[in-house]
Design a protein around this motif. Sequence first.
Motif, PDB file in Angstrom:
ATOM      1  N   ALA A  36      31.160  13.970   3.217  1.00 35.57           N
ATOM      2  CA  ALA A  36      31.033  12.446   2.491  1.00 35.57           C
ATOM      3  C   ALA A  36      30.880  12.840   1.113  1.00 35.57           C
ATOM      4  N   GLU A  79      27.762  10.087  -3.930  1.00 37.73           N
ATOM      5  CA  GLU A  79      27.517   8.875  -5.131  1.00 37.73           C
ATOM      6  C   GLU A  79      26.196   8.429  -5.177  1.00 37.73           C
ATOM      7  N   SER A 118      24.883   6.413   2.383  1.00 37.83           N
ATOM      8  CA  SER A 118      25.576   5.873   3.769  1.00 37.83           C
ATOM      9  C   SER A 118      27.033   6.951   3.345  1.00 37.83           C
ATOM     10  N   SER A 119      27.688   6.667   4.915  1.00 35.56           N
ATOM     11  CA  SER A 119      28.895   8.050   4.653  1.00 35.56           C
ATOM     12  C   SER A 119      29.770   7.887   3.762  1.00 35.56           C
ATOM     13  N   ASP A 120      29.836   6.528   3.284  1.00 34.99           N
ATOM     14  CA  ASP A 120      30.442   6.088   2.134  1.00 34.99           C
ATOM     15  C   ASP A 120      30.029   6.701   0.899  1.00 34.99           C
TER      16      ASP A 120
END
Length: 167
Positions: free
Chosen positions: A62, A65, A70-72
């Motif tokens: 992943a 960020e 989250s996986s985003d």
Amino acid sequence: MVNSFRHVIFLACITVALGGCASSGSMQPDQSAQPRQLPPAAIEESGKAQKLWQVFERYRGAPYEYGGTSSDGFDCSGFILTAYQEGLGKQLPRTTSQMLASGDVVHPGEIQPGDVVFFRIGGKEQHAGIYMGGDRFIHASTSTGVSQSSISGYYWKGRLTQARRFD
């Protein structure tokens, strides 16, 4: 001249990419902090480590960020928070500075799988991961996203400052 310029650009990119999670907080570092080495069998025997490995496998790769949970995309503390929530059903503080201010201090020779390890980058403790035993830790890296690394690897060696246990 061109090679020198490329070398400077390369070093600048590496510095930015490996900068870790930005977080405030200043604890006194222990530059001698090195976890004890566990044989691979010890990693497999730890129920806590197994649950955390499962979460790691779910999110491996992943992207990084800043502020992500989250996986985003994850930042280092966001990945730790998510791993502890999903794998162990535990709520941890959100930022590295908050994590540094809580949990139980673990002496360097007593670090165990599941302990949160902190690294000094750019003069302050701003990166963290989860020690998994056998010289390995899992984390969200700015350069590779959710990954595993060797504490004694080129970049991380000598940067480990302390560990905390959240039982």
